[in-house]
Design a protein around this motif. Structure first.
Motif, PDB file in Angstrom:
ATOM      1  N   SER A 111      -0.960   1.907   7.438  1.00  9.48           N
ATOM      2  CA  SER A 111      -1.437   0.962   6.426  1.00  9.48           C
ATOM      3  C   SER A 111      -0.866  -0.420   6.723  1.00  9.48           C
ATOM      4  O   SER A 111       0.139  -0.557   7.423  1.00  9.48           O
ATOM      5  N   GLU A 112      -1.510  -1.429   6.158  1.00  4.16           N
ATOM      6  CA  GLU A 112      -1.020  -2.811   6.321  1.00  4.16           C
ATOM      7  C   GLU A 112       0.325  -2.975   5.620  1.00  4.16           C
ATOM      8  O   GLU A 112       1.201  -3.683   6.092  1.00  4.16           O
ATOM      9  N   ALA A 151       1.682   1.406   0.070  1.00  2.52           N
ATOM     10  CA  ALA A 151       0.279   1.335   0.511  1.00  2.52           C
ATOM     11  C   ALA A 151      -0.703   1.947  -0.482  1.00  2.52           C
ATOM     12  O   ALA A 151      -1.904   1.987  -0.208  1.00  2.52           O
ATOM     13  N   GLU A 160      -3.955   0.175  -1.162  1.00  6.48           N
ATOM     14  CA  GLU A 160      -4.882   0.153  -0.020  1.00  6.48           C
ATOM     15  C   GLU A 160      -5.752   1.405   0.003  1.00  6.48           C
ATOM     16  O   GLU A 160      -6.922   1.352   0.382  1.00  6.48           O
TER      17      GLU A 160
END
Length: 419
Positions: A199-200, A349, A352
């Motif tokens: 994830s970012e 995350a 997201e």
């Protein structure tokens, strides 16, 4: 360019039923093999073939090599004393001494075992992909062939929360000792040319905690297995039934805050909280349930198979994921795949994965959880809208085939850079 790759997937702990890492190895290996690649999983205990059920085994195109370890964390024989014969092996001796002094040596010693195994068997791969072990042994293999690693989330977050959650000085020292492997992982991660993460949010946090440039990361979200998690329309939803899969006493999972929220909800309306798994005997969760006097409203399922898991989701009016932090957040995706409306925190995350298909609350906030639960239980149309949105989101965004395709693209870049 589209030739098949010979891939070595390394996983020091491989439980296929719980924990994101074991699930990741099982499904990624299947999806890579389905794309026509030659995949070998080199794993530590427990065996991914556990229970020998068809949906729990690695598929026919994946070779599984189990390396013998002391397996000192096996719940059926926890922290056993090894035999003198076993301790004659230097790697076993290192592992046992470290465990005896409250450390967690498995990532390091499994890396040593992999290095030894590959030296003895002279196996070669186009690429080695390590799953969150980040050991010196794996790093030494990077001199001979392309190597990458997946880091699901920075373990420093777990360590910090474990230390903050206790007032006991001894428990703080124990937590520091247990997480002592992190210094090895930081050194190894810095020396790898490319790191995969899920994830970012994880990318940003790992880059910061490990002091690695974000440009060295590839973000590849993981898939949700829709063969195991799916809507079961034939089962009737039970009003006020809430499901949570975070049964661990680990502070990171946030179950403590959900229990306080349930206590608040019970002042307004009856609810039943179904917790997938079992609490630690006389642990923090059991003690809190007694203290809050909510025992008759909580049901622990113990360990259950996938079919029973899906039935539990089908009976639930809503699912709650109260984690303080997640590197990805499989429970959110799994609940959405079962077409159950989700409340989750904004920890790590989770937003997201959830997108606009779940109700979001701040982490470690029992009042916010209580308010969100009451709102959703009082609003059937909002529950239905979230359930449908979540279901569509999983089918569109989170498939293992998509994960595997993007992982292979990353492999090819890493291989080209290496050569």
């Amino acid at each position: 360019m589209n030739s098949s790759l010979k891939i070595g997937l390394i996983s020091y702990r491989s439980n296929p039923h719980c924990g994101g890492q074991g699930v990741y190895i099982r499904h990624l290996s299947h999806a890579l093999a389905d794309l026509g690649h030659n995949v070998e999983v080199i794993a530590g205990p427990p065996d991914p073939l556990l229970n020998n059920q068809p949906n729990n085994r690695l598929n026919n195109n994946v070779t599984l090599t189990m390396l013998k370890t002391l397996d000192l964390y096996n719940p059926e024989n926890l922290f056993r004393t090894p035999t003198l014969n076993e301790l004659a092996d230097p790697i076993n001796l290192i592992e046992w001494l470290d465990v005896s002094t409250m450390g967690y040596p498995e990532p390091m010693t499994f890396g040593m075992r992999v290095k030894k195994h590959l030296k003895e068997t002279k196996k070669k791969y186009d690429i080695i992909h390590d799953n969150q072990g980040l050991s010196y042994g794996i790093l030494s293999l990077a001199k001979k062939m392309p190597v990458t690693a997946t880091i699901h989330h920075p373990m420093m977050v777990d360590r910090r929360l474990a230390i903050q959650s206790t007032k006991s000085f001894l428990k703080k020292v124990k937590a520091l000792r247990w997480y002592s492997f992190i210094s090895m992982q930081k050194k190894v991660a810095k020396k790898l040319s490319c790191i995969i993460t899920v994830s970012e949010s994880s990318k940003k946090d790992i880059a910061k905690e490990f002091n690695i440039p974000e440009s060295k990361f590839k973000t590849i979200p993981i898939g949700i297995n829709t063969n195991n998690f799916y809507p079961m329309e034939t089962i009737k939803k039970q009003p006020g039934r809430i499901i949570v899969t975070n049964s661990a006493d680990t502070p990171l999972k946030g179950l403590y805050h959900l229990l306080f929220a349930i206590k608040g909800v019970l002042k307004t309306r009856p609810v039943k909280l179904v917790v997938i798994g079992s609490p630690k005997k006389n642990g923090g969760i059991e003690n809190l349930i007694k203290k809050l006097e909510i025992g008759q409203h909580i049901k622990f399922t113990g360990r259950i198979d996938h079919e029973q898991f899906v039935k539990e989701y089908a009976k639930a009016s809503l699912a709650v994921v109260p984690s303080l932090y997640e590197g990805f957040g499989l429970p959110v995706g799994e609940a959405m795949a079962c077409r159950v409306p989700v409340i989750c925190t904004t920890g790590g995350a989770l937003p997201e994965v959830a997108g606009d298909a779940a109700k979001l609350v701040p982490p470690a906030n029992a009042k916010a959880l209580e308010k969100a639960i009451l709102e959703l239980l009082d609003d059937p149309s909002q529950r239905e809208a979230l359930a449908q949105k979540g279901y569509q989101r999983v089918l569109k965004e989170f498939t293992w085939e998509k994960t595997a395709i993007r992982t292979v693209e990353a492999y090819r870049e890493i291989i080209n850079d290496y050569h």
